[in-house]
Design a protein around this motif. Structure first.
Motif, short mmCIF file in Angstrom:
data_model
loop_
_atom_site.label_atom_id
_atom_site.label_comp_id
_atom_site.label_asym_id
_atom_site.label_seq_id
_atom_site.Cartn_x
_atom_site.Cartn_y
_atom_site.Cartn_z
N ALA A 33 -12.28 -23.54 -2.99
CA ALA A 33 -11.69 -23.52 -1.65
C ALA A 33 -10.86 -22.25 -1.45
O ALA A 33 -10.93 -21.61 -0.39
N LEU A 34 -10.10 -21.87 -2.45
CA LEU A 34 -9.32 -20.63 -2.37
C LEU A 34 -10.22 -19.41 -2.27
O LEU A 34 -9.97 -18.49 -1.48
N ALA A 37 -11.74 -19.29 1.28
CA ALA A 37 -10.77 -18.91 2.31
C ALA A 37 -10.42 -17.42 2.21
O ALA A 37 -10.50 -16.68 3.20
N VAL A 38 -10.06 -16.98 1.02
CA VAL A 38 -9.67 -15.57 0.83
C VAL A 38 -10.88 -14.66 1.01
O VAL A 38 -10.81 -13.61 1.65
N GLY A 39 -12.03 -15.07 0.46
CA GLY A 39 -13.24 -14.26 0.55
C GLY A 39 -13.73 -14.10 1.98
O GLY A 39 -14.17 -13.02 2.38
N ALA A 40 -13.66 -15.18 2.76
CA ALA A 40 -14.09 -15.10 4.16
C ALA A 40 -13.17 -14.16 4.94
O ALA A 40 -13.64 -13.34 5.74
N THR A 89 -9.99 -18.86 -12.88
CA THR A 89 -11.32 -18.38 -13.27
C THR A 89 -12.35 -18.72 -12.20
O THR A 89 -13.20 -17.89 -11.85
N VAL A 90 -12.29 -19.93 -11.68
CA VAL A 90 -13.19 -20.32 -10.58
C VAL A 90 -13.00 -19.40 -9.38
O VAL A 90 -13.95 -18.90 -8.79
N PHE A 91 -11.75 -19.16 -9.03
CA PHE A 91 -11.42 -18.30 -7.89
C PHE A 91 -11.97 -16.89 -8.08
O PHE A 91 -12.67 -16.35 -7.21
N MET A 149 -22.49 -21.36 -8.05
CA MET A 149 -23.15 -21.12 -9.34
C MET A 149 -22.26 -20.31 -10.28
O MET A 149 -22.09 -20.65 -11.45
N SER A 150 -21.70 -19.23 -9.77
CA SER A 150 -20.86 -18.39 -10.62
C SER A 150 -19.55 -19.08 -10.99
O SER A 150 -19.11 -19.02 -12.14
N ALA A 151 -18.95 -19.76 -10.02
CA ALA A 151 -17.66 -20.41 -10.26
C ALA A 151 -17.77 -21.58 -11.22
O ALA A 151 -16.89 -21.81 -12.05
N TRP A 152 -18.87 -22.35 -11.13
CA TRP A 152 -19.05 -23.48 -12.04
C TRP A 152 -19.21 -22.98 -13.47
O TRP A 152 -18.67 -23.56 -14.42
#
Length: 198
Positions: A33-34, A37-40, A89-91, A149-152
């Protein structure tokens, strides 16, 4: 294969399966979610502003080039064992994919359309909501897919190296115990969750 499923059933009976999966899911959803939000926000900014594009494009490309395992190792060294390591790490693993896809879609919005809206006195907020947002909706789906995919992957690696709970930690628990059926059982959980999310 039968031993793997037997171990998975044993983990479920012991209350580990859903407990560890819930822990990982909470960390994953918070970090994702972070990242979204930040990426968008950064993606739209880079798509609309040449200055922002110049400022962030190199960092974004560097982020794309860094594999999730590096983020997992770095966050473990930065934050140690705890919830912040996998969430960060997910972020960091998902963020560059969101930025790139959203920025590309934003750049594709016809500049004449935006200029015309502004000429008619339409506020920037309304331009973003009614012109830019619909234009980037399709790319947002692709951004979410790549980010997931990358975050998981990043989450599982972070839990492997820097956590005492979660799916990644549980798979390492059985790996360290030299019990391949337990290791493969949790790898199977990892793959199934990724397939369902995709």
């Amino acid at each position: 294969m039968a031993q793997t499923f037997d171990r998975l059933a044993a983990e479920q009976a012991a209350g580990q399966l859903w407990h560890q999966l819930a822990i990982s899911a909470n960390r994953f959803l918070l970090g994702l979610a972070l990242a979204l939000a930040v990426g968008a926000a950064l993606g739209v900014l880079m798509g609309l502003s040449r200055l922002a594009d110049l400022a962030f494009s190199d960092l974004t490309m560097a982020g794309l080039a860094i594999p999730a395992v590096i983020w997992a190792l770095l966050t473990t060294m930065w934050f140690g064992f705890g919830w912040l390591t996998p969430v960060t790490t997910v972020f960091l693993s998902g963020l560059p994919f969101v930025i790139v896809n959203i920025a590309k879609a934003t750049r594709a919005v016809p500049a004449e359309l935006v200029l015309m809206a502004r000429a008619f006195g339409i506020s920037r907020r309304h331009v973003l909501r009614h012109i830019v947002a619909p234009a980037v909706a399709g790319s947002a789906v692709a951004a979410v897919r790549f980010a997931i995919m990358s975050a998981w992957n990043g989450l599982l690696l972070a839990e492997w190296f820097g956590s005492t709970s979660g799916v990644g930690w549980r798979s390492r628990y059985w790996y360290d115990a030299n019990q391949l059926d337990g290791f493969f059982a949790w790898v199977l959980v990892f793959v199934l969750v990724l397939v369902v999310a995709d």
